[in-house]
Design a protein around this motif. Structure first.
Motif, PDB file in Angstrom:
ATOM      1  N   ILE A   5       0.842  -1.211   0.000  1.00 36.83           N
ATOM      2  CA  ILE A   5       0.000   0.000   0.000  1.00 36.83           C
ATOM      3  C   ILE A   5       0.870   1.251   0.000  1.00 36.83           C
ATOM      4  N   GLU A   6       1.951   1.231   0.779  1.00 36.10           N
ATOM      5  CA  GLU A   6       2.848   2.388   0.819  1.00 36.10           C
ATOM      6  C   GLU A   6       3.510   2.608  -0.536  1.00 36.10           C
ATOM      7  N   ARG A   7       3.927   1.527  -1.152  1.00 41.12           N
ATOM      8  CA  ARG A   7       4.541   1.633  -2.474  1.00 41.12           C
ATOM      9  C   ARG A   7       3.540   2.188  -3.486  1.00 41.12           C
ATOM     10  N   TYR A   8       2.300   1.720  -3.412  1.00 40.65           N
ATOM     11  CA  TYR A   8       1.248   2.213  -4.306  1.00 40.65           C
ATOM     12  C   TYR A   8       1.047   3.711  -4.110  1.00 40.65           C
ATOM     13  N   ASN A   9       0.941   4.151  -2.862  1.00 39.31           N
ATOM     14  CA  ASN A   9       0.738   5.577  -2.580  1.00 39.31           C
ATOM     15  C   ASN A   9       1.915   6.411  -3.064  1.00 39.31           C
ATOM     16  N   CYS A  10       3.124   5.876  -2.871  1.00 38.13           N
ATOM     17  CA  CYS A  10       4.319   6.604  -3.303  1.00 38.13           C
ATOM     18  C   CYS A  10       4.339   6.755  -4.822  1.00 38.13           C
ATOM     19  N   LEU A  11       4.050   5.682  -5.520  1.00 37.97           N
ATOM     20  CA  LEU A  11       4.013   5.735  -6.988  1.00 37.97           C
ATOM     21  C   LEU A  11       2.895   6.640  -7.496  1.00 37.97           C
ATOM     22  N   LYS A  12       1.776   6.635  -6.768  1.00 37.46           N
ATOM     23  CA  LYS A  12       0.655   7.483  -7.152  1.00 37.46           C
ATOM     24  C   LYS A  12       1.047   8.952  -7.004  1.00 37.46           C
ATOM     25  N   GLU A  13       1.727   9.289  -5.915  1.00 33.72           N
ATOM     26  CA  GLU A  13       2.179  10.669  -5.707  1.00 33.72           C
ATOM     27  C   GLU A  13       3.186  11.072  -6.778  1.00 33.72           C
ATOM     28  N   GLU A  14       4.127  10.178  -7.110  1.00 34.43           N
ATOM     29  CA  GLU A  14       5.125  10.485  -8.136  1.00 34.43           C
ATOM     30  C   GLU A  14       4.448  10.712  -9.489  1.00 34.43           C
ATOM     31  N   HIS A  15       3.451   9.894  -9.799  1.00 37.52           N
ATOM     32  CA  HIS A  15       2.734  10.041 -11.062  1.00 37.52           C
ATOM     33  C   HIS A  15       2.002  11.390 -11.107  1.00 37.52           C
ATOM     34  N   GLU A  16       1.384  11.766 -10.010  1.00 40.62           N
ATOM     35  CA  GLU A  16       0.681  13.056  -9.955  1.00 40.62           C
ATOM     36  C   GLU A  16       1.664  14.211 -10.065  1.00 40.62           C
ATOM     37  N   GLN A  17       2.858  14.020  -9.482  1.00 38.86           N
ATOM     38  CA  GLN A  17       3.863  15.083  -9.544  1.00 38.86           C
ATOM     39  C   GLN A  17       4.410  15.241 -10.957  1.00 38.86           C
ATOM     40  N   LEU A  18       4.477  14.149 -11.703  1.00 36.73           N
ATOM     41  CA  LEU A  18       4.976  14.221 -13.069  1.00 36.73           C
ATOM     42  C   LEU A  18       4.016  14.998 -13.969  1.00 36.73           C
ATOM     43  N   TRP A  28      12.711  15.373 -10.264  1.00 33.34           N
ATOM     44  CA  TRP A  28      13.982  15.097 -10.927  1.00 33.34           C
ATOM     45  C   TRP A  28      15.170  15.597 -10.112  1.00 33.34           C
ATOM     46  N   ARG A  29      14.979  16.711  -9.397  1.00 29.76           N
ATOM     47  CA  ARG A  29      16.055  17.183  -8.508  1.00 29.76           C
ATOM     48  C   ARG A  29      16.295  16.183  -7.383  1.00 29.76           C
ATOM     49  N   ARG A  30      15.202  15.680  -6.821  1.00 22.38           N
ATOM     50  CA  ARG A  30      15.325  14.691  -5.751  1.00 22.38           C
ATOM     51  C   ARG A  30      15.961  13.405  -6.301  1.00 22.38           C
ATOM     52  N   GLU A  31      15.551  13.002  -7.497  1.00 24.91           N
ATOM     53  CA  GLU A  31      16.116  11.809  -8.133  1.00 24.91           C
ATOM     54  C   GLU A  31      17.613  12.004  -8.402  1.00 24.91           C
ATOM     55  N   ALA A  32      18.015  13.185  -8.867  1.00 19.92           N
ATOM     56  CA  ALA A  32      19.428  13.478  -9.128  1.00 19.92           C
ATOM     57  C   ALA A  32      20.223  13.437  -7.816  1.00 19.92           C
ATOM     58  N   ALA A  33      19.647  13.962  -6.746  1.00 14.68           N
ATOM     59  CA  ALA A  33      20.336  13.947  -5.448  1.00 14.68           C
ATOM     60  C   ALA A  33      20.542  12.511  -4.957  1.00 14.68           C
ATOM     61  N   VAL A  34      19.532  11.663  -5.146  1.00 16.01           N
ATOM     62  CA  VAL A  34      19.644  10.251  -4.733  1.00 16.01           C
ATOM     63  C   VAL A  34      20.730   9.552  -5.554  1.00 16.01           C
ATOM     64  N   LEU A  35      20.760   9.801  -6.852  1.00 16.49           N
ATOM     65  CA  LEU A  35      21.769   9.197  -7.708  1.00 16.49           C
ATOM     66  C   LEU A  35      23.180   9.688  -7.361  1.00 16.49           C
ATOM     67  N   ARG A  36      23.317  10.994  -7.041  1.00 12.47           N
ATOM     68  CA  ARG A  36      24.619  11.528  -6.617  1.00 12.47           C
ATOM     69  C   ARG A  36      25.092  10.839  -5.338  1.00 12.47           C
ATOM     70  N   GLN A  37      24.153  10.643  -4.404  1.00 14.13           N
ATOM     71  CA  GLN A  37      24.487   9.975  -3.142  1.00 14.13           C
ATOM     72  C   GLN A  37      24.917   8.517  -3.400  1.00 14.13           C
ATOM     73  N   GLN A  38      24.216   7.838  -4.281  1.00 18.03           N
ATOM     74  CA  GLN A  38      24.585   6.454  -4.613  1.00 18.03           C
ATOM     75  C   GLN A  38      25.968   6.399  -5.263  1.00 18.03           C
ATOM     76  N   LEU A  39      26.238   7.351  -6.157  1.00 14.23           N
ATOM     77  CA  LEU A  39      27.533   7.416  -6.814  1.00 14.23           C
ATOM     78  C   LEU A  39      28.643   7.651  -5.797  1.00 14.23           C
ATOM     79  N   GLN A  40      28.414   8.581  -4.888  1.00 18.55           N
ATOM     80  CA  GLN A  40      29.400   8.873  -3.848  1.00 18.55           C
ATOM     81  C   GLN A  40      29.661   7.633  -2.987  1.00 18.55           C
ATOM     82  N   SER A  41      28.613   6.937  -2.625  1.00 14.63           N
ATOM     83  CA  SER A  41      28.740   5.733  -1.812  1.00 14.63           C
ATOM     84  C   SER A  41      29.519   4.651  -2.550  1.00 14.63           C
ATOM     85  N   LEU A  42      29.219   4.468  -3.832  1.00 13.72           N
ATOM     86  CA  LEU A  42      29.936   3.475  -4.635  1.00 13.72           C
ATOM     87  C   LEU A  42      31.413   3.835  -4.798  1.00 13.72           C
ATOM     88  N   GLN A  43      31.705   5.110  -5.007  1.00 21.35           N
ATOM     89  CA  GLN A  43      33.094   5.538  -5.138  1.00 21.35           C
ATOM     90  C   GLN A  43      33.855   5.314  -3.833  1.00 21.35           C
TER      91      GLN A  43
END
Length: 163
Positions: A5-18, A28-43
C-alpha cells in the motif's frame, strides 16, 4: 500488505507530480540527489576495496572489508583454476590427436619403406636390399620407439637391356 500500500501511494504521488511541471522539477532534482548519493557511496566503497581511505573505519568494518575481499579473491581463484583446467583438458586432447596422427604417419613411412625395399629388390634382382650397393640404408629411431631404416640416395635406374 502495508508495504504494498505504501509503495502504491508513493508511486501514485510520483505520477501526480509528473503531471505538474513544478512538481516534476522537484522530482527530478530529488532523483538526481539520490543518484549523486549512490555514486558517492559506490566511489567510497571502491576506494576502500582498493585499500584507500580506510582511516574512518573501525575494526568491525575493516574485518567486514577483509571478508568481502577474501570472498572476491576466492571467486577469482576459482575462475582462474577452472580456466586453467579447461585449457589443460583441451591441450591434452590436442596432444592425443597429434600422437595418433604421428602413429599413422609412422605406419605410412613404414609402408613406403617396405615398398621402396621391394622395388629396390626388383630392380637389383634377388640380392638382399640391405647388402646391394653397399650401405644404402641408415638406421633411425622413430618417435614410437621402433628402429627403422630410411633410404639415403636411393636411385632407380632402367635395367640393362640385352639386344
Amino acid at each position: 500488505m502495508k508495504a504494498v500500500i505504501e509503495r502504491y501511494n508513493c508511486l501514485k504521488e510520483e505520477h501526480e507530480q509528473l503531471l505538474n511541471p513544478p512538481s516534476e522539477l522537484k522530482f527530478w532534482r530529488r532523483e538526481a540527489a539520490v543518484l549523486r548519493q549512490q555514486l558517492q557511496s559506490l566511489q567510497e566503497n571502491h576506494r576502500q576495496l582498493m585499500g584507500e581511505q580506510l582511516y574512518g573505519l573501525n575494526v568491525k568494518d575493516l574485518q567486514n572489508l577483509e571478508n568481502q575481499l577474501e570472498m572476491s579473491l576466492r571467486g577469482v581463484r576459482l575462475k582462474k583454476e577452472q580456466m586453467l583446467t579447461d585449457e589443460i583438458k583441451e591441450l591434452t586432447q590436442k596432444g592425443s590427436l597429434i600422437h595418433k596422427e604421428n602413429l599413422e604417419l609412422c605406419k605410412k613411412i613404414n609402408l613406403i619403406r617396405q615398398e621402396n625395399m621391394e622395388l629396390y629388390g626388383k630392380v637389383y634382382g634377388t640380392r638382399d636390399a640391405n647388402e646391394a650397393g653397399g650401405n644404402a640404408f641408415v638406421q633411425y629411431g622413430l618417435n614410437n620407439g621402433e628402429v627403422s631404416q630410411l633410404p639415403i640416395n636411393l636411385r632407380l635406374s632402367q635395367p640393362n637391356q640385352k639386344l
